[in-house]
Design a protein around this motif. Sequence first.
Motif, PDB file in Angstrom:
ATOM      1  N   SER B 163       0.807  -1.220   0.000  1.00  0.00           N
ATOM      2  CA  SER B 163       0.000   0.000   0.000  1.00  0.00           C
ATOM      3  C   SER B 163       0.835   1.262   0.000  1.00  0.00           C
ATOM      4  O   SER B 163       0.345   2.326  -0.349  1.00  0.00           O
ATOM      5  CB  SER B 163      -0.958  -0.006   1.184  1.00  0.00           C
ATOM      6  OG  SER B 163      -0.227  -0.051   2.376  1.00  0.00           O
ATOM      7  N   SER B 164       2.127   1.155   0.399  1.00  0.00           N
ATOM      8  CA  SER B 164       2.912   2.392   0.432  1.00  0.00           C
ATOM      9  C   SER B 164       3.683   2.608  -0.872  1.00  0.00           C
ATOM     10  O   SER B 164       4.493   3.507  -0.959  1.00  0.00           O
ATOM     11  CB  SER B 164       3.871   2.358   1.625  1.00  0.00           C
ATOM     12  OG  SER B 164       4.715   1.243   1.534  1.00  0.00           O
ATOM     13  N   LEU B 165       3.422   1.765  -1.881  1.00  0.00           N
ATOM     14  CA  LEU B 165       4.203   1.871  -3.123  1.00  0.00           C
ATOM     15  C   LEU B 165       3.369   2.463  -4.256  1.00  0.00           C
ATOM     16  O   LEU B 165       2.145   2.399  -4.241  1.00  0.00           O
ATOM     17  CB  LEU B 165       4.678   0.483  -3.543  1.00  0.00           C
ATOM     18  CG  LEU B 165       5.472  -0.291  -2.491  1.00  0.00           C
ATOM     19  CD1 LEU B 165       5.758  -1.677  -2.994  1.00  0.00           C
ATOM     20  CD2 LEU B 165       6.752   0.431  -2.152  1.00  0.00           C
ATOM     21  N   ASP B 166       4.063   3.002  -5.267  1.00  0.00           N
ATOM     22  CA  ASP B 166       3.326   3.524  -6.415  1.00  0.00           C
ATOM     23  C   ASP B 166       2.902   2.353  -7.317  1.00  0.00           C
ATOM     24  O   ASP B 166       3.448   1.260  -7.226  1.00  0.00           O
ATOM     25  CB  ASP B 166       4.174   4.550  -7.180  1.00  0.00           C
ATOM     26  CG  ASP B 166       5.437   3.950  -7.717  1.00  0.00           C
ATOM     27  OD1 ASP B 166       5.352   3.206  -8.708  1.00  0.00           O
ATOM     28  OD2 ASP B 166       6.509   4.206  -7.145  1.00  0.00           O
ATOM     29  N   PRO B 167       1.897   2.559  -8.179  1.00  0.00           N
ATOM     30  CA  PRO B 167       1.276   1.451  -8.915  1.00  0.00           C
ATOM     31  C   PRO B 167       2.252   0.562  -9.681  1.00  0.00           C
ATOM     32  O   PRO B 167       2.101  -0.664  -9.673  1.00  0.00           O
ATOM     33  CB  PRO B 167       0.331   2.165  -9.881  1.00  0.00           C
ATOM     34  CG  PRO B 167       0.039   3.450  -9.224  1.00  0.00           C
ATOM     35  CD  PRO B 167       1.256   3.837  -8.460  1.00  0.00           C
ATOM     36  N   ASP B 168       3.269   1.135 -10.320  1.00  0.00           N
ATOM     37  CA  ASP B 168       4.194   0.314 -11.091  1.00  0.00           C
ATOM     38  C   ASP B 168       4.992  -0.628 -10.199  1.00  0.00           C
ATOM     39  O   ASP B 168       5.109  -1.815 -10.473  1.00  0.00           O
ATOM     40  CB  ASP B 168       5.156   1.196 -11.903  1.00  0.00           C
ATOM     41  CG  ASP B 168       4.476   1.770 -13.128  1.00  0.00           C
ATOM     42  OD1 ASP B 168       3.378   1.247 -13.453  1.00  0.00           O
ATOM     43  OD2 ASP B 168       5.005   2.717 -13.729  1.00  0.00           O
ATOM     44  N   ARG B 169       5.562  -0.060  -9.130  1.00  0.00           N
ATOM     45  CA  ARG B 169       6.325  -0.867  -8.179  1.00  0.00           C
ATOM     46  C   ARG B 169       5.439  -1.961  -7.610  1.00  0.00           C
ATOM     47  O   ARG B 169       5.853  -3.081  -7.387  1.00  0.00           O
ATOM     48  CB  ARG B 169       6.808  -0.006  -7.015  1.00  0.00           C
ATOM     49  CG  ARG B 169       7.817   1.022  -7.327  1.00  0.00           C
ATOM     50  CD  ARG B 169       9.185   0.444  -7.572  1.00  0.00           C
ATOM     51  NE  ARG B 169       9.888   1.239  -8.545  1.00  0.00           N
ATOM     52  CZ  ARG B 169       9.691   1.209  -9.854  1.00  0.00           C
ATOM     53  NH1 ARG B 169       8.807   0.367 -10.379  1.00  0.00           N
ATOM     54  NH2 ARG B 169      10.347   1.976 -10.674  1.00  0.00           N
TER      55      ARG B 169
END
Lengths: 265, 331
Positions: B163-169
Amino acid sequence: MKRSLFYSLAILFFLFPAILLGLKSVTPIWRWGEPLSFNWTLRGWTSFWMDDRILHALWLSLLIALTVTLINLAVGMMAGKALSHSSFKGKSMLETLLLLPLFVPAMAAAIGLHITMIRLGLANHWTGVVIVHLVPTIPYTIKIMKAGYDRLGSDLIDQSRMLKAGPFRTFREIELPLLLPSVRSAVFLVVTISMSQYVLTAIIGGGSVITLPIIYYPFLQSVDDTVMAAFSIVFAILPVFAVLIIELISRFFITKNSFFNRGAV
Amino acid sequence: MKEAYFSLEGAAKTYGSKTIFQSINLSLNEGEILSIVGPSGTGKSTLLRCIAGLESFSSGHANLQGKQFDGYKVQDRPVGMVFQQPLLFPHLTVLENVIYGLKLTMSHRSAKAEGITYLKSVGLDEYLNEYPHSLSGGQQQRIALIRALIVKPKLLLLDEPFSSLDPDRRRELRDWVRMLLKEERMTALFVTHDREESMLLGDKVAILAEGKIQQTGDPKHVYENPVNEYAARHYADAIVLNETIYALNHDVKWSTSHETIPEDTISLKAEWINQTYQYGESYAHVKLVETNRRCIIPEKGHFSYVKPGSRGFIWVKQRDVRLFDKEQVNE
């Protein structure tokens, strides 16, 4: 621009007085109106060291300050952690209550404590002095450690527990190293406060606990500023020395490959 | 019936008079991954924290390999956990972080050797001596997962680890995590509010809403056959018509005027929001007037002439209307 301003102010207000103090301790008394002369003298330092109570007073001041510091850290960390990480009824009330000793004049507390100390047989003994020095220091330590634990948060502690580390290991390997900045500020503050207590030490120590301030203050009335300067230098160095000792202890306690940490089995 | 590897029986958690969740029954076979999906604030994280022992259940039991463990201390439970944040210890290097839990059971030297081997096997050994702050969020979360896996817990809990990552990661990491968990044959409980993520990671899915498990089962089956309105709303693409019937979104159509709706249909008043395009399809976003709920329906027609906010209808043929199969809560 900002940097040069900082340095010039630092030189003006910190370095210059320190150098002046150092010079003063090795030059004779100069009275207003006398012609300027520049002679060296070690009289300030010799009369300081010649006082046969000095070494004992130095040692006792250090002992009292360090004991007060250790008690402060133990109490401050536990109370700070409880105040920061747990929620219970009357928490803010308790927090205020723990700060109150700062608002009661130290004299009032000391006089009240004196009677209890006499009953307990702690008066006129260094342990009694340690206890009375806790009055003006513990509230600060609790406050500092609570802020430290607020900053640390409980997540890293939970994470450590999830990796099956017990409370002691979590404390030594996670909490303590990460709280070191707070510990340092607390140590510096407590040592300095403890070492500058004259009234509390005098009342509870009853004249038989001779710490540095007890010897130092009477000198204030003399006009011999050479001796005063020598005294002040020692007085300023002592807390630094105490902080160094605490720093060494914590290094030993935390170091990754220390005795405790060399893997079980 | 074979006894489950991990099970929860009647687990409940209350804070004072507030019930977070109740009568939670779950079971998992060895090596299985269960995704628990549900809206935010339904106590998904609390459920995991209770299983981990960071909090305690108000009632109910947790069993692993036939042994009840909910009375154990945190460090005695055979459970590992990865949190929303990587929570790497900032004063330790990557390697020291990874072997933090390992050092408890073996000497520093062999822990180090094992940590290096593990990091090499997943291709992260170039960061061995770096400190966490120099790693990206995704890398940090990878290290956190390895740190949890290396101590070989019998059950791994994952609390929205992406949940703390951006969509690509996120996408990248999801596949990696699934692969790693399967390689290790790890039994895992994975909590998320993202439906797609729950499908990608879980062998099974459980829907937690309103403090209860609404439905468990195979992701595709649950998607197509929701058992009640909560399951329909939170997992399936279905429009709940009333307590007993629903229609799948792909059977639903939009009409701007009442005259164009065919016979034998059920229609609802709706408000046009806009149209979006994804994976070669176009989708109409509408808001139901009665319930104020938004829904997205696949719509081939072009409605660029419809102004946002204008009223129309959505309709579904009578024969496409489905009944909630309430008998079949646990497939």
